[in-house]
Design a protein around this motif. Structure first.
Motif, PDB file in Angstrom:
ATOM      1  N   CYS A  58      10.151  27.901  -5.100  1.00  0.00           N
ATOM      2  CA  CYS A  58       9.830  26.489  -4.839  1.00  0.00           C
ATOM      3  C   CYS A  58       8.329  26.228  -4.762  1.00  0.00           C
ATOM      4  CB  CYS A  58      10.507  26.001  -3.565  1.00  0.00           C
ATOM      5  SG  CYS A  58      12.264  25.711  -3.778  1.00  0.00           S
ATOM      6  N   ARG A  59       7.595  27.110  -4.100  1.00  0.00           N
ATOM      7  CA  ARG A  59       6.139  26.919  -3.987  1.00  0.00           C
ATOM      8  C   ARG A  59       5.443  27.102  -5.331  1.00  0.00           C
ATOM      9  NH1 ARG A  59       5.151  24.931   0.681  1.00  0.00           N
ATOM     10  NH2 ARG A  59       5.948  25.906   2.541  1.00  0.00           N
ATOM     11  N   ASN A  63       6.457  22.779  -5.163  1.00  0.00           N
ATOM     12  CA  ASN A  63       7.289  22.162  -4.126  1.00  0.00           C
ATOM     13  C   ASN A  63       7.459  20.659  -4.366  1.00  0.00           C
ATOM     14  OD1 ASN A  63       8.874  22.079  -1.842  1.00  0.00           O
ATOM     15  ND2 ASN A  63       7.140  21.807  -0.461  1.00  0.00           N
ATOM     16  N   SER A  90      11.977  17.334  -0.524  1.00  0.00           N
ATOM     17  CA  SER A  90      11.132  18.395  -1.060  1.00  0.00           C
ATOM     18  C   SER A  90      12.002  19.579  -1.462  1.00  0.00           C
ATOM     19  CB  SER A  90      10.087  18.835  -0.031  1.00  0.00           C
ATOM     20  OG  SER A  90      10.722  19.517   1.030  1.00  0.00           O
ATOM     21  N   THR A  92      11.562  22.727  -0.826  1.00  0.00           N
ATOM     22  CA  THR A  92      11.808  23.644   0.295  1.00  0.00           C
ATOM     23  C   THR A  92      12.866  23.076   1.250  1.00  0.00           C
ATOM     24  OG1 THR A  92       9.893  22.727   1.455  1.00  0.00           O
ATOM     25  CG2 THR A  92       9.556  24.763   0.248  1.00  0.00           C
TER      26      THR A  92
END
Length: 140
Positions: A58-59, A63, A90, A92
């Protein structure tokens, strides 16, 4: 006395994969069903947006904040215009919990189809990208 109505239900699923700069991939999906209610006067979209694969990246993909949008198509081909039907979540946050949503609206006699897609906003300028569109025919 109760009355039982058979309401036609159309199921849908949209899948979309985003790829990061270093090769990490995250796959998203939205699935659910569309129903016409009250003698075809209203529509109801009931669905869930979730991460189907690669949540550890995700990062790497930035994100992004994801959402679901809908559009309607009339018999003449005229379209209603895209509208967001699921709150932005988001990436995350989607790792922790899927995003469930319900959207209802007026269905005119000329309306025929609902279009759905996944959208993503990323970066400080909120750059938007969208998945491919799926069309769900509701009236023949």
């Amino acid at each position: 006395m109760t009355q039982s109505l058979e309401v036609p239900v159309k199921e849908f699923c949209v899948e979309w994969t985003m790829t990061g700069d270093d090769g990490g991939r995250v796959a998203f999906a939205v699935a659910g069903q569309v129903t016409l209610l009250d003698n075809q006067r209203f529509y109801k979209i009931d669905g869930v947006l979730y991460i189907s694969e690669g949540s550890t990246y995700c990062r790497e993909i930035g994100n992004p904040r994801l959402f679901v949008r809908r559009n309607g198509v009339e018999a003449s081909g005229r379209q209603w215009g895209w509208e967001t039907i699921c709150a932005r979540k988001s990436c995350t946050r989607l790792c922790a919990m899927d995003a469930y949503f319900v959207r209802t609206g007026y269905w005119a006699p000329a309306d025929r189809k609902i279009q759905l897609s996944i959208g993503a906003e990323s970066g400080w300028n909120r750059k938007r990208t969208h998945s491919s569109t799926i069309t769900v025919p509701l009236v023949g």
